[in-house]
Design a protein around this motif. Sequence first.
Motif, PDB file in Angstrom:
ATOM      1  N   PHE A  95       0.845  -1.192   0.000  1.00 48.39           N
ATOM      2  CA  PHE A  95       0.000   0.000   0.000  1.00 48.39           C
ATOM      3  C   PHE A  95       0.882   1.243   0.000  1.00 48.39           C
ATOM      4  CE2 PHE A  95      -2.505  -3.326   2.065  1.00 48.39           C
ATOM      5  CZ  PHE A  95      -3.574  -3.358   1.189  1.00 48.39           C
ATOM      6  N   TYR A  96       1.616   1.438  -1.070  1.00 54.05           N
ATOM      7  CA  TYR A  96       2.541   2.547  -1.261  1.00 54.05           C
ATOM      8  C   TYR A  96       3.688   2.400  -0.270  1.00 54.05           C
ATOM      9  CZ  TYR A  96       4.180   7.211  -2.466  1.00 54.05           C
ATOM     10  OH  TYR A  96       4.951   8.266  -2.864  1.00 54.05           O
ATOM     11  N   LYS A  97       3.843   3.311   0.676  1.00 52.95           N
ATOM     12  CA  LYS A  97       4.866   3.219   1.721  1.00 52.95           C
ATOM     13  C   LYS A  97       4.154   2.899   3.026  1.00 52.95           C
ATOM     14  CE  LYS A  97       7.777   6.786  -0.327  1.00 52.95           C
ATOM     15  NZ  LYS A  97       8.239   8.174  -0.209  1.00 52.95           N
ATOM     16  N   SER A  98       4.912   2.393   4.010  1.00 57.95           N
ATOM     17  CA  SER A  98       4.284   2.132   5.301  1.00 57.95           C
ATOM     18  C   SER A  98       5.283   2.331   6.434  1.00 57.95           C
ATOM     19  CB  SER A  98       3.697   0.720   5.352  1.00 57.95           C
ATOM     20  OG  SER A  98       4.710  -0.243   5.176  1.00 57.95           O
ATOM     21  N   ILE A  99       4.723   2.631   7.608  1.00 62.13           N
ATOM     22  CA  ILE A  99       5.495   2.753   8.845  1.00 62.13           C
ATOM     23  C   ILE A  99       4.862   1.784   9.841  1.00 62.13           C
ATOM     24  CG2 ILE A  99       6.320   4.279  10.669  1.00 62.13           C
ATOM     25  CD1 ILE A  99       5.880   6.653   8.712  1.00 62.13           C
ATOM     26  N   HIS A 100       5.665   0.854  10.341  1.00 61.47           N
ATOM     27  CA  HIS A 100       5.170  -0.215  11.211  1.00 61.47           C
ATOM     28  C   HIS A 100       4.897   0.273  12.627  1.00 61.47           C
ATOM     29  CE1 HIS A 100       5.583  -3.900  13.741  1.00 61.47           C
ATOM     30  NE2 HIS A 100       4.787  -4.361  12.793  1.00 61.47           N
ATOM     31  N   ILE A 101       3.778  -0.175  13.176  1.00 64.33           N
ATOM     32  CA  ILE A 101       3.400   0.085  14.575  1.00 64.33           C
ATOM     33  C   ILE A 101       3.758  -1.163  15.374  1.00 64.33           C
ATOM     34  CG2 ILE A 101       1.450   0.541  16.131  1.00 64.33           C
ATOM     35  CD1 ILE A 101       0.057   1.890  13.690  1.00 64.33           C
ATOM     36  N   SER A 102       4.354  -1.004  16.533  1.00 68.90           N
ATOM     37  CA  SER A 102       4.899  -2.128  17.304  1.00 68.90           C
ATOM     38  C   SER A 102       3.853  -3.019  17.981  1.00 68.90           C
ATOM     39  CB  SER A 102       5.888  -1.611  18.357  1.00 68.90           C
ATOM     40  OG  SER A 102       5.221  -0.795  19.310  1.00 68.90           O
ATOM     41  N   TYR A 103       2.678  -3.118  17.389  1.00 66.04           N
ATOM     42  CA  TYR A 103       1.659  -4.062  17.856  1.00 66.04           C
ATOM     43  C   TYR A 103       2.033  -5.453  17.362  1.00 66.04           C
ATOM     44  CZ  TYR A 103      -2.653  -6.654  18.292  1.00 66.04           C
ATOM     45  OH  TYR A 103      -3.568  -7.615  18.630  1.00 66.04           O
ATOM     46  N   PRO A 112      -3.554   0.325  -4.021  1.00 66.74           N
ATOM     47  CA  PRO A 112      -3.337   0.546  -5.453  1.00 66.74           C
ATOM     48  C   PRO A 112      -4.446  -0.042  -6.331  1.00 66.74           C
ATOM     49  CG  PRO A 112      -1.862  -1.145  -4.637  1.00 66.74           C
ATOM     50  CD  PRO A 112      -2.571  -0.580  -3.442  1.00 66.74           C
ATOM     51  N   ASN A 113      -5.273  -0.917  -5.774  1.00 62.26           N
ATOM     52  CA  ASN A 113      -6.358  -1.533  -6.536  1.00 62.26           C
ATOM     53  C   ASN A 113      -7.694  -0.815  -6.382  1.00 62.26           C
ATOM     54  OD1 ASN A 113      -4.621  -3.632  -7.412  1.00 62.26           O
ATOM     55  ND2 ASN A 113      -4.878  -4.611  -5.425  1.00 62.26           N
ATOM     56  N   SER A 114      -7.714   0.254  -5.598  1.00 62.19           N
ATOM     57  CA  SER A 114      -8.963   0.990  -5.375  1.00 62.19           C
ATOM     58  C   SER A 114      -9.341   1.787  -6.620  1.00 62.19           C
ATOM     59  CB  SER A 114      -8.823   1.939  -4.190  1.00 62.19           C
ATOM     60  OG  SER A 114      -9.997   2.699  -4.025  1.00 62.19           O
ATOM     61  N   GLU A 115     -10.614   1.781  -6.919  1.00 61.92           N
ATOM     62  CA  GLU A 115     -11.124   2.576  -8.038  1.00 61.92           C
ATOM     63  C   GLU A 115     -11.548   3.964  -7.586  1.00 61.92           C
ATOM     64  OE1 GLU A 115     -14.164   0.308  -9.988  1.00 61.92           O
ATOM     65  OE2 GLU A 115     -12.826  -1.391 -10.317  1.00 61.92           O
ATOM     66  N   LEU A 116     -11.513   4.207  -6.265  1.00 60.54           N
ATOM     67  CA  LEU A 116     -11.933   5.504  -5.728  1.00 60.54           C
ATOM     68  C   LEU A 116     -10.778   6.499  -5.737  1.00 60.54           C
ATOM     69  CD1 LEU A 116     -13.897   4.273  -2.583  1.00 60.54           C
ATOM     70  CD2 LEU A 116     -14.852   5.015  -4.767  1.00 60.54           C
ATOM     71  N   PRO A 117     -11.070   7.780  -5.944  1.00 63.68           N
ATOM     72  CA  PRO A 117     -10.033   8.807  -5.779  1.00 63.68           C
ATOM     73  C   PRO A 117      -9.574   8.808  -4.317  1.00 63.68           C
ATOM     74  CG  PRO A 117     -12.046   9.751  -6.720  1.00 63.68           C
ATOM     75  CD  PRO A 117     -12.351   8.331  -6.343  1.00 63.68           C
ATOM     76  N   PRO A 118      -8.319   9.197  -4.049  1.00 65.25           N
ATOM     77  CA  PRO A 118      -7.770   9.114  -2.686  1.00 65.25           C
ATOM     78  C   PRO A 118      -8.629   9.752  -1.604  1.00 65.25           C
ATOM     79  CG  PRO A 118      -6.066   9.746  -4.237  1.00 65.25           C
ATOM     80  CD  PRO A 118      -7.342   9.713  -5.007  1.00 65.25           C
ATOM     81  N   GLU A 119      -9.115  10.964  -1.844  1.00 65.42           N
ATOM     82  CA  GLU A 119      -9.898  11.656  -0.810  1.00 65.42           C
ATOM     83  C   GLU A 119     -11.220  10.941  -0.548  1.00 65.42           C
ATOM     84  OE1 GLU A 119      -8.338  13.164  -3.390  1.00 65.42           O
ATOM     85  OE2 GLU A 119      -6.720  14.011  -2.181  1.00 65.42           O
ATOM     86  N   GLN A 120     -11.791  10.337  -1.567  1.00 65.54           N
ATOM     87  CA  GLN A 120     -13.044   9.594  -1.377  1.00 65.54           C
ATOM     88  C   GLN A 120     -12.782   8.283  -0.637  1.00 65.54           C
ATOM     89  OE1 GLN A 120     -15.255   8.970  -4.979  1.00 65.54           O
ATOM     90  NE2 GLN A 120     -16.984   8.043  -3.906  1.00 65.54           N
ATOM     91  N   ALA A 121     -11.693   7.616  -0.954  1.00 66.48           N
ATOM     92  CA  ALA A 121     -11.351   6.357  -0.272  1.00 66.48           C
ATOM     93  C   ALA A 121     -11.162   6.580   1.224  1.00 66.48           C
ATOM     94  CB  ALA A 121     -10.097   5.742  -0.893  1.00 66.48           C
ATOM     95  N   GLN A 122     -10.688   7.762   1.601  1.00 61.52           N
ATOM     96  CA  GLN A 122     -10.451   8.059   3.016  1.00 61.52           C
ATOM     97  C   GLN A 122     -11.748   8.201   3.810  1.00 61.52           C
ATOM     98  OE1 GLN A 122      -7.316   6.951   2.919  1.00 61.52           O
ATOM     99  NE2 GLN A 122      -7.136   8.229   4.715  1.00 61.52           N
ATOM    100  N   GLN A 123     -12.875   8.204   3.143  1.00 60.92           N
ATOM    101  CA  GLN A 123     -14.166   8.307   3.827  1.00 60.92           C
ATOM    102  C   GLN A 123     -14.660   6.951   4.328  1.00 60.92           C
ATOM    103  OE1 GLN A 123     -15.348  11.471   4.370  1.00 60.92           O
ATOM    104  NE2 GLN A 123     -13.418  11.976   3.364  1.00 60.92           N
ATOM    105  N   TYR A 124     -13.963   5.882   3.950  1.00 59.15           N
ATOM    106  CA  TYR A 124     -14.390   4.522   4.300  1.00 59.15           C
ATOM    107  C   TYR A 124     -13.304   3.798   5.083  1.00 59.15           C
ATOM    108  CZ  TYR A 124     -17.703   5.548   0.594  1.00 59.15           C
ATOM    109  OH  TYR A 124     -18.659   6.144  -0.184  1.00 59.15           O
ATOM    110  N   ASN A 125     -13.707   2.915   5.983  1.00 62.01           N
ATOM    111  CA  ASN A 125     -12.760   2.049   6.679  1.00 62.01           C
ATOM    112  C   ASN A 125     -12.576   0.799   5.832  1.00 62.01           C
ATOM    113  OD1 ASN A 125     -12.209   3.662   8.942  1.00 62.01           O
ATOM    114  ND2 ASN A 125     -14.154   3.092   9.841  1.00 62.01           N
ATOM    115  N   TRP A 126     -11.389   0.651   5.260  1.00 64.44           N
ATOM    116  CA  TRP A 126     -11.155  -0.416   4.296  1.00 64.44           C
ATOM    117  C   TRP A 126      -9.928  -1.276   4.604  1.00 64.44           C
ATOM    118  CZ3 TRP A 126      -6.430  -0.020   1.958  1.00 64.44           C
ATOM    119  CH2 TRP A 126      -5.822   1.235   1.936  1.00 64.44           C
TER     120      TRP A 126
END
Length: 168
Positions: free
Chosen positions: A90-98, A125-139
């Motif tokens: 999912f592009y870049k990521s930063i790991h959380i110590s969970y 990268p497989n989402s068909e939604l624009p970035p700002e719209q995708a951020q409206q959903y928990n996915w």
Amino acid sequence: MRLVKSLIFIVILQSSTVLASVDKLTQAKVDLVIVNKSEAKMSIYQQGKVLKTYQIAMGDAPQGHKFKEGDQRTPQGRYVLDYKKSDSAFYKSIHISYPNEEDKLRANALGVSPGGMIMIHGQNPNSELPPEQAQQYNWTNGCIAVTNKEMDELWRVIEEGTPIEIWP
């Protein structure tokens, strides 16, 4: 004419203030990240001051603490952002110590795996939604997602070892 000059001066002044705040963010190093799950917001801090707040997406079942692998929940508590992954799915990521020790003990008592690989990451990268719209959903599967542009900002200002608090 005087009014026009005054308006131009105000616009220039506001533009330079915005540029200065963007420049400040790129030069800042974050010393704390706080996620407020109920508001779907993540804020980055330096010396007790909020530098910026982001709209986030989380797992499909964001309420409550993560107890086991596959529960689609984002953990709650105090963790550390312990490493960066530039080749994330999912592009870049930063790991959380969970999971931390408490999480492992709880999962063990329940006879389940606590799961892991919880990250702050960019877009699907497989989402068909624009970035700002995708951020409206928990996915996500329990991770914390931001847009790729926001992930680039976070990548620059968050160093490994930065604490993160995830609130209900």
